[in-house]
Design an enzyme around this catalytic site. Structure first.
Site, PDB file in Angstrom:
ATOM      1  N   THR A  57       0.863  -1.197   0.000  1.00 26.41           N
ATOM      2  CA  THR A  57       0.000   0.000   0.000  1.00 26.41           C
ATOM      3  C   THR A  57       0.890   1.233   0.000  1.00 26.41           C
ATOM      4  O   THR A  57       2.091   1.140   0.244  1.00 26.41           O
ATOM      5  CB  THR A  57      -0.859   0.085   1.275  1.00 26.41           C
ATOM      6  OG1 THR A  57      -0.014   0.460   2.376  1.00 26.41           O
ATOM      7  CG2 THR A  57      -1.547  -1.233   1.570  1.00 26.41           C
ATOM      8  N   ASP A  58       0.301   2.378  -0.207  1.00 28.72           N
ATOM      9  CA  ASP A  58       1.034   3.617   0.053  1.00 28.72           C
ATOM     10  C   ASP A  58       0.915   3.916   1.554  1.00 28.72           C
ATOM     11  O   ASP A  58       0.216   3.227   2.293  1.00 28.72           O
ATOM     12  CB  ASP A  58       0.497   4.765  -0.820  1.00 28.72           C
ATOM     13  CG  ASP A  58       1.540   5.882  -0.957  1.00 28.72           C
ATOM     14  OD1 ASP A  58       2.525   5.878  -0.186  1.00 28.72           O
ATOM     15  OD2 ASP A  58       1.381   6.767  -1.817  1.00 28.72           O
ATOM     16  N   TYR A  59       1.593   4.964   1.967  1.00 25.00           N
ATOM     17  CA  TYR A  59       1.712   5.324   3.388  1.00 25.00           C
ATOM     18  C   TYR A  59       0.331   5.461   4.052  1.00 25.00           C
ATOM     19  O   TYR A  59      -0.414   6.368   3.741  1.00 25.00           O
ATOM     20  CB  TYR A  59       2.456   6.657   3.469  1.00 25.00           C
ATOM     21  CG  TYR A  59       3.192   6.930   4.753  1.00 25.00           C
ATOM     22  CD1 TYR A  59       4.573   6.862   4.803  1.00 25.00           C
ATOM     23  CD2 TYR A  59       2.516   7.275   5.906  1.00 25.00           C
ATOM     24  CE1 TYR A  59       5.269   7.127   5.967  1.00 25.00           C
ATOM     25  CE2 TYR A  59       3.190   7.538   7.082  1.00 25.00           C
ATOM     26  CZ  TYR A  59       4.575   7.465   7.104  1.00 25.00           C
ATOM     27  OH  TYR A  59       5.263   7.730   8.265  1.00 25.00           O
ATOM     28  N   SER A  60       0.035   4.552   4.927  1.00 22.91           N
ATOM     29  CA  SER A  60      -1.198   4.541   5.735  1.00 22.91           C
ATOM     30  C   SER A  60      -2.498   4.483   4.921  1.00 22.91           C
ATOM     31  O   SER A  60      -3.537   4.953   5.377  1.00 22.91           O
ATOM     32  CB  SER A  60      -1.229   5.736   6.713  1.00 22.91           C
ATOM     33  OG  SER A  60      -1.427   6.943   6.034  1.00 22.91           O
TER      34      SER A  60
END
Ligand code: BGC
Length: 751
Positions: free
Chosen positions: A279-282
């Site tokens: 995933t991307d950040y959070s």
């Protein structure tokens, strides 16, 4: 005979690869047989270490997590010794000793910083871009990094979006070539210690955020996805990219991170992606805010959709075990994700030597980092990325024997030349600013009078950025006086102005695309002196230059060029090198034209791009004509190129375009010969122009070369809504020229 030999060689390579895969399978299966469910989930967890901030700060004690087997990978940890220490915890303290993947955003260089990706694309030098990625991988891998969050290949059409700086511009064909080149450059074939894993991002469509506002909504037709936005992602997958990062946005109303169609059907099944998806950040945590339910639910959705690794949400870590117990998630899915992550580590050679990227001594490392060789290569490449937009009366190149007033907030900054995403960089005084480089270049001959002249932007007017920390705040009146004084003493004025290095990049969206007014008003005053004046436009995005392009005789668009930008600029300004960059974005006349791109569809009420009068009930604006100020593909040189008449040869569904190009000026230089098509009548609307081939040719002064550009059936085809490439027989306009506007056209019928 030759063909037979090639077939045999290919068969051998395939057999070897199959044997290697079998070995990897067996290794990973043996390892997984020893892993508990929670250890497998640990492999799916990625967290930041806090040396660099690229998202919300997290208070994680990575050492403890690694020892407990709760972390498969780490990001934002810097320095080989620190990385080695953490790897040692993974190898020696965790139960199974599984090594960590160590990720970082190595976007355009590690210590030797190259131009921002958008600038690199403007070189159209695909091999040069690949060499740059190779260099970045050599440097980063010598400092402990095994995984880079690059290439970013999002097509971006809206210049307000700050992340346009990180991509390759508006064209899917060129973007695809660059995407594949970057993957090759970073990964090689994973056989060498300096080969690191690439991460294709942001899958998918992130560049289409509405209104150019970062993290905003995306909504588009499948037809457009497949034809305009997907090709660069597909090309990176075909080049063998090892990992893919999902994007922050929605695709068909679902988060990209939890979109099964996107991840399983398109990425894995249609394109054959075999690596792991992060995933991307959070992102999983953000799904809660998007309104998709709680973290546990979103973790379930993401895993089921095909996401393998969770960056910074701790959704997998906290909830997957319980979800298995509750029967909501099958162990098979966790096994599948874990296997993919372990395979990536295997491919990188981490099971053979976990310290292969963090084991160098300082002396050994010095052979890779910011070396004279890398810096020279960067200097040469950087010079290729500048785009000469105007050069009235051949003002450029300048003589080294003259008195130059070098003015502007970007003239004497080193950090300010680097642009977005330089989480690793050399010390500010390790490389020269433009001012220092210029003083050296003219030493013993000319003279440089430097003055900052103004603040980069009106202080307090920009909400956060705009007051770039690396450019001193000056007393406006005093600075203005100094600049005018410097200019009066000089033969020529060179202005280093435009955006600050932090005006573009993640979360840095803008509603204006023009030079901040502090600088523009100084520029006007300087121009009023009537001396020859050159504008170096620093920019991380297309900018509007309506006043400048009518009043400043020479404009060089210089983007942000990295550590060697000062010297590279002098090479071009003084004519040691000839500018050869060509725009890969359309330069608008006004921000209100955005999104502005050359490969747009037609309307039922078309108006010519250069129509100056407003036409009622037609598709146009009150204030400006539809076309860009400078079109896609545009860029001047210190020489001139003339094109002979184009020839078109057809064989079946292949078309070959031939054109003689002559360097009719006095300098040896590169020209980028571009070939576009337009499908005249079809089932689905097709763009007015599409780049399908180009060649970057070097021509000596006076030389003529015949350029052949081949269009295959695939180049004349397009995707339907299901993503099937198909060819529609009929008429095509084939165009050749020096940019997307100035072309000659021949119509052909292809059956
Ligand atoms: C960005 C990514 C980046 C990641 C890790 C995110 O905020 O969107 O491009 O790779 O952070 O730093």
């Amino acid at each position: 005979m030759k063909r037979l030999a090639m077939c045999v060689a290919l068969a051998c390579v395939m057999l070897q690869a199959a044997a290697a895969d079998k070995k990897m399978d067996a290794f990973v299966s043996r390892l997984m047989a020893r892993m508990t469910l929670s250890e497998k989930i640990g492999q799916l967890n990625l967290q930041p270490a806090g040396d660099v901030t690229t998202g919300a700060a997290m208070d994680t004690e990575v050492g403890g997590m690694v020892a407990r087997g709760e972390l498969g990978a780490v990001l934002n940890l810097k320095g080989k010794d620190k990385i080695r220490a953490l790897q040692q915890v993974a190898v020696e303290k965790s139960r199974l000793g599984i090594p960590l993947l160590v990720g970082l955003d190595v976007i355009h260089g590690y210590h030797t910083i190259l131009p921002i990706p958008l600038a690199q694309a403007c070189s159209w030098d695909v091999e040069g871009i690949e060499r740059g990625a190779r260099m970045a991988a050599e440097e980063a891998s010598s400092d402990g990094i095994s995984w880079t969050y690059s290439p970013m290949v999002d097509i971006a059409l809206d210049a307000r979006w700050g992340r346009i700086a990180e991509g390759n511009g508006e064209d899917p064909y060129l973007g695809s070539l660059i995407a594949a080149a970057l993957v090759r450059g970073y990964q090689g074939d994973f056989s060498d210690r300096t080969h690191i894993m690439a991460c294709l991002k942001h899958y998918a469509l992130y560049g289409a955020v509405e209104a150019g506002r970062d993290y905003n909504t995306v909504d588009m037709s499948h037809l457009r996805m497949f034809n305009q936005y997907f090709p660069p992602y597909k090309a990176a997958v075909e080049a063998g990219v090892g990992s893919v990062m999902t994007s922050f946005n929605l695709v068909d109303g679902q988060h990209a991170t939890a979109n099964r169609w996107l991840l399983e059907d398109v990425l894995r099944r249609m394109w054959g992606f075999g690596g792991f998806i992060v995933t991307d950040y959070s992102s999983i945590a953000e799904m809660v805010r998007h309104g998709f339910g709680d973290l546990a639910h979103n973790s379930e959705l993401a895993l089921k959709a095909g996401t393998d690794m969770d960056m910074c949400s701790q959704g997998f870590l906290k909830h997957l075990e319980q979800l298995v117990k509750d029967g909501r998630v099958s162990k098979r899915l966790i096994d599948q994700a874990c296997r993919r992550v372990l395979e990536a580590k295997y491919r990188l050679g981490l099971f053979d030597d976990p310290y292969r990227h963090c084991g160098l001594s300082d002396a050994e490392q010095a052979k890779y980092l910011f070396t004279a060789e890398h810096r020279q290569a960067a200097r040469d490449f950087t010079a290729e990325t500048f785009v000469l937009l105007r050069n009235e009366g051949n003002l450029l190149p300048l003589s080294k024997d003259c008195k130059i007033a070098l003015i502007g907030p970007n003239a004497d900054t080193t950090d300010g030349m680097l642009g977005t995403w330089c989480v690793s960089r050399p010390a500010s005084d390790a490389y020269p600013s433009l001012r220092r480089a210029m003083e050296q270049a003219v030493e013993g001959r000319g003279k440089v009078f430097f003055a900052q002249g103004c603040n980069i932007a009106p202080y307090g007017r920009m909400r956060t950025a705009g007051n770039s920390w690396y450019i001193p705040e000056v007393d406006s009146e005093k600075a203005h006086t100094e600049a005018m004084e410097a200019a009066r003493q000089a033969d020529v004025i060179v202005c280093a102005m435009g955006e600050g290095a932090d005006y573009s990049g993640e979360s840095h969206s803008r509603t204006t695309l023009s030079m901040p007014e502090t600088q523009l008003s100084l520029l006007r005053d300087l121009a009023a002196l009537g001396k020859p004046i050159v504008l170096l436009n620093f920019a991380g995005r297309p900018t509007t230059m309506e006043w400048e392009r009518h009043h400043i005789p020479a404009i060089l668009n210089v983007w942000f060029g990295g550590t060697e930008m000062g010297t590279a600029l002098c090479d071009v300004l003084f004519g040691d090198k000839v500018p050869c960059g060509r725009l890969t974005v359309s330069m608008p006349r006004a921000v209100g034209q955005e999104p502005l791109y050359y490969n747009h569809l037609r309307t039922g009420r078309p108006v010519r791009d250069d129509e100056t009068r407003f036409r009622n009930y037609q598709s146009n604006y009150f204030e400006v004509s539809n076309g860009p100020a400078f079109p896609f593909g545009f860029g001047l040189s210190y020489t001139q190129f003339t094109y002979g008449p184009m020839q078109v040869k057809q064989q079946g569904r292949s078309v070959e375009v031939t054109v003689d190009v002559t360097n009719s000026g006095s300098r040896d230089a590169y020209e980028v010969v571009q070939c576009y098509i337009h499908d005249i009548a079809c089932r689905y609307a097709r763009p007015v122009k599409e780049l399908k081939a180009f060649e970057r040719v070097f021509l000596r002064a006076g030389e003529t070369k015949t350029v052949h550009l081949a269009l295959s059936e695939a180049s004349l085809s397009y995707y339907d809504m299901q993503g099937t490439l198909f060819f529609e027989p009929g008429e095509f306009d084939i165009m050749v020229g020096a940019n997307s506007r100035d072309v000659q056209t021949k119509r052909v019928t292809v059956k």
